[in-house]
Design an enzyme around this catalytic site. Sequence first.
Site, short mmCIF file in Angstrom:
data_model
loop_
_atom_site.label_atom_id
_atom_site.label_comp_id
_atom_site.label_asym_id
_atom_site.label_seq_id
_atom_site.Cartn_x
_atom_site.Cartn_y
_atom_site.Cartn_z
N CYS A 196 -0.16 3.91 2.03
CA CYS A 196 -0.61 3.71 3.45
C CYS A 196 1.45 4.19 3.98
O CYS A 196 1.63 4.63 4.84
CB CYS A 196 -0.71 2.64 4.10
N ASP A 197 2.08 3.30 2.90
CA ASP A 197 3.92 3.33 3.50
C ASP A 197 3.82 4.44 3.02
O ASP A 197 5.78 4.15 3.69
CB ASP A 197 4.13 2.30 3.50
N CYS B 163 0.80 -1.29 -0.17
CA CYS B 163 -0.05 -0.13 0.13
C CYS B 163 1.04 1.00 -0.04
O CYS B 163 1.71 1.49 1.52
CB CYS B 163 -0.71 -0.13 1.51
#
Length: 329
Positions: free
Chosen positions: A138-139, A135
């Site tokens: 997300c990251d 992701c």
Amino acid sequence: MSENYDCIIVGAGPAGLAAALYTSRDRLKTLVLEKFMPGGQINNTDRIENYPGIERIDGPGLIEQLQKQAQTFGAEIKTGGEVTGLEKLKDGKIAVHCDKDKHIARTVILAPGSDYRKLGVPGEDEFRGSGVSYCGTCDAPFFKGKHVVAVGGGNTAVEETLHIAKFAEKVTMIHRRDEFRAARILAEELLQKANEPNSNLIIKYSTIATAIQGEGKVQSVKLKNVKSNKEEDYACDGVFVFVGMEPNTGFLKGFVELTEQEFIKCDCAYLRTNVPGVFVAGDCRIGAAMQLATAVGDGVVAAMMLKQYFRDPNWWNEPVTDVLQPGGW
């Protein structure tokens, strides 16, 4: 042995637990069924920094809080039992069949989630959370100033790679074919970015990853050109894998309508499936944003909409409109 509930929720990830919080708080008898342990794939996340209102928490910590909240209001959570199928009964209720048990409910919320499709190469599982991510949204911020490899060629792969490039010092995108499967407009944007002077984006076509390597963290990835069979050890600090999602919906075949990719079909406003009384929430449905916050939102929406179904079962067949206003629950 069967037992009757107002609502059975299949899956105890963020979507399922959020739904359970709302249904149980409304004094609806609620059962949550989970094959393994509450949380799903969010348990593999050690840093969550994009959930509104929470500066930082890990996946298991967030799930523990969600579970406690739902149970505080009376939600019953059963783990270790796999749901094998659902059945619409003559009286309109739904039977949920498990390995050994059968439970009956007036409504069901399907929230079994989905799993990231893996490359299936050595090191992938070992370094998940230590350099391997699925992701970018997300990251990506965790790789500021780093060199990462992104794998994939579809819409999500292109969009996520462009996002990662805003943070990483260098992004190498590899694709097993010699052209992208993504929408042309996205592919053109990617190529334009890669062709800019001093671009931090490199594209390697006809290339696959055969291993992810390192000691304690990702340090390199073994790349192979599928045309020449030439291999190389390519230094990097992380690997982002964008090769698709696999919804956990195999047990639903023949019960609700699924897409060719086996995501659950629904109307994305009310989260109704084609089976009256059966709602869907989270990453297993069409149109899902595949984010923690939206999964939780889905659970809330499904829980609120089932109350409308209780009031008027004929509502199920009505088209999506703006008749239902916020605060009207």
